[in-house]
Design an enzyme around this catalytic site. Structure first.
Site, PDB file in Angstrom:
ATOM      1  N   GLU A 262       6.312  -3.820  -9.158  1.00 42.92           N
ATOM      2  CA  GLU A 262       6.091  -3.730  -7.704  1.00 42.92           C
ATOM      3  C   GLU A 262       7.396  -3.978  -6.948  1.00 42.92           C
ATOM      4  OE1 GLU A 262       2.804  -6.253  -6.557  1.00 42.92           O
ATOM      5  OE2 GLU A 262       1.400  -5.106  -7.765  1.00 42.92           O
ATOM      6  N   HIS A 280      -0.255  -3.404  -2.657  1.00 44.90           N
ATOM      7  CA  HIS A 280      -0.676  -4.787  -2.928  1.00 44.90           C
ATOM      8  C   HIS A 280      -1.065  -5.500  -1.622  1.00 44.90           C
ATOM      9  CE1 HIS A 280      -0.158  -8.398  -5.905  1.00 44.90           C
ATOM     10  NE2 HIS A 280      -1.178  -8.570  -5.090  1.00 44.90           N
TER      11      HIS A 280
HETATM   12  C1  3PG Z   1      -3.235 -12.956  -5.259  1.00 47.42           C
HETATM   13  O1  3PG Z   1      -3.130 -13.022  -6.476  1.00 47.42           O
HETATM   14  O2  3PG Z   1      -3.353 -13.961  -4.552  1.00 47.42           O
HETATM   15  C2  3PG Z   1      -3.266 -11.607  -4.586  1.00 47.42           C
HETATM   16  O3  3PG Z   1      -2.983 -10.593  -5.503  1.00 47.42           O
HETATM   17  C3  3PG Z   1      -2.345 -11.535  -3.391  1.00 47.42           C
HETATM   18  O4  3PG Z   1      -0.996 -11.642  -3.713  1.00 47.42           O
HETATM   19  P1  3PG Z   1       0.060 -11.835  -2.527  1.00 47.42           P
HETATM   20  O5  3PG Z   1      -0.151 -13.209  -1.968  1.00 47.42           O
HETATM   21  O6  3PG Z   1       1.407 -11.699  -3.153  1.00 47.42           O
HETATM   22  O7  3PG Z   1      -0.207 -10.786  -1.498  1.00 47.42           O
END
Ligand code: 3PG
Length: 305
Positions: A262, A280
């Site tokens: 990512e 994401h």
């Molecule tokens: C998590 O595992 O809390 C979610 O996938 C969100 O990830 P992020 O806080 O990096 O957006």
């Protein structure tokens, strides 16, 4: 000496304020690089991260003062839990803060795929009226296979049931009989879930057991028109096998919010016409971020005081 906390990713102001009010010194650097973090981590008693910052063995070992690592979110795959445990560092997270946001995105992605909403939007903005090509299918009466029935999986299953879907689940952790009854679900082996589902949705954490748990063998089992939805972690799916399955028509489509790398560098998979993709954004709602920041601040305060 004052207790010092470093916030390494974008975390809602409310949590930062709570930490300051508790008497901690808080530094915020939401774009910090791994090299910068390794250099300065020894000045801090606690780190707060989301998924962007990788809290590696090297960083934990350099953090001689570290007593806690707070994850404002759910997934802990970006934290070297083994090294943290060896060093006696407490790792805290807030999975309960995000479930609704991730579940709602999951349902949104399923509907987007079933009704080609992103394609309909894109083509009409280009002045094209392709109504005849946009024949979708309804969710009512279809089968949703949920892999993982934790905070998010449970909420997805409940919303899908309200939409008239039949729910299948596969037992990964022991499941509560009351919940199974409420969902009117069937618990089946993974193989059967893949064979019978119109939509397969992933809600398991990334661990050595779940890494590439959906690959070529699993796509072979799925229905030709079935969709795969991943709002969990990219590496649970073998992306190369997914690309082949989508290009060869082995499955009908995929909706992805998460990727093995990512942001994804190779865009071939996400550019396929039968893929709907987001960046994401599962937990990216005001409510979820507010709650995650506030909860992680409270947990860090309790842990350090
Ligand atoms: C998590 O595992 O809390 C979610 O996938 C969100 O990830 P992020 O806080 O990096 O957006």
């Amino acid at each position: 000496m004052k207790t010092k906390i470093l916030v390494c990713d974008p975390v809602h102001e409310e949590g930062i304020e709570k930490l300051k009010q508790a008497g901690f010194e808080v530094d915020v650097n939401p774009t910090i690089t791994p090299e910068q973090l390794t250099k300065i981590v020894s000045n801090y008693d606690a780190l707060i991260v989301r998924s962007r910052t990788k809290v590696t063995k090297e960083i934990i070992e350099a953090g001689r003062r570290l007593r806690a690592i707070g994850r404002a979110g759910a997934g802990l795959d970006n934290i070297d839990l083994e090294t943290a445990k060896q060093r006696g560092i407490t790792v805290l997270s807030t999975p309960e803060a995000l479930a609704e946001a991730v579940a709602e995105l999951t349902i949104g992605l399923i509907i987007s795929l079933a009704r080609s909403i992103p394609l309909a939007d894109r083509t009409l903005k280009e002045g094209k009226w392709i109504k005849k090509k946009l024949m979708g299918w309804q969710l009512e009466g279809k089968t949703l296979g949920t892999i993982g029935l934790g905070n998010v999986g449970e909420r997805v299953a409940k919303i899908a049931k309200a939409l008239g879907m039949k729910i299948l689940i596969t037992e990964i952790i022991p499941l509560s009989p009351e919940l199974l009854k409420e969902l009117e679900t069937e618990v089946v082996p993974l193989k059967e879930l893949l064979q019978r589902s119109d939509v397969v949705t992933l809600h398991v954490p990334l661990t050595s057991q779940t890494y590439h748990m959906i690959g070529a063998k699993e796509f072979q089992l799925m229905k030709k028109e079935a969709f795969l939805v991943n709002t969990s972690r990219g590496a649970i799916v073998d992306e190369k096998a997914l690309l082949t399955a989508l290009k060869s028509g082995k499955i009908g489509g995929a909706a992805l919010d998460v990727y093995e790398v990512e942001p994804p560098r190779d865009l071939e998979l996400i550019k396929l016409p039968n893929v709907v993709c987001t960046a994401h954004i599962g937990a990216q709602t005001k409510e979820a971020q507010n709650a995650a920041a506030s909860m992680i601040a409270e947990k860090i305060i309790n842990s350090l005081k």
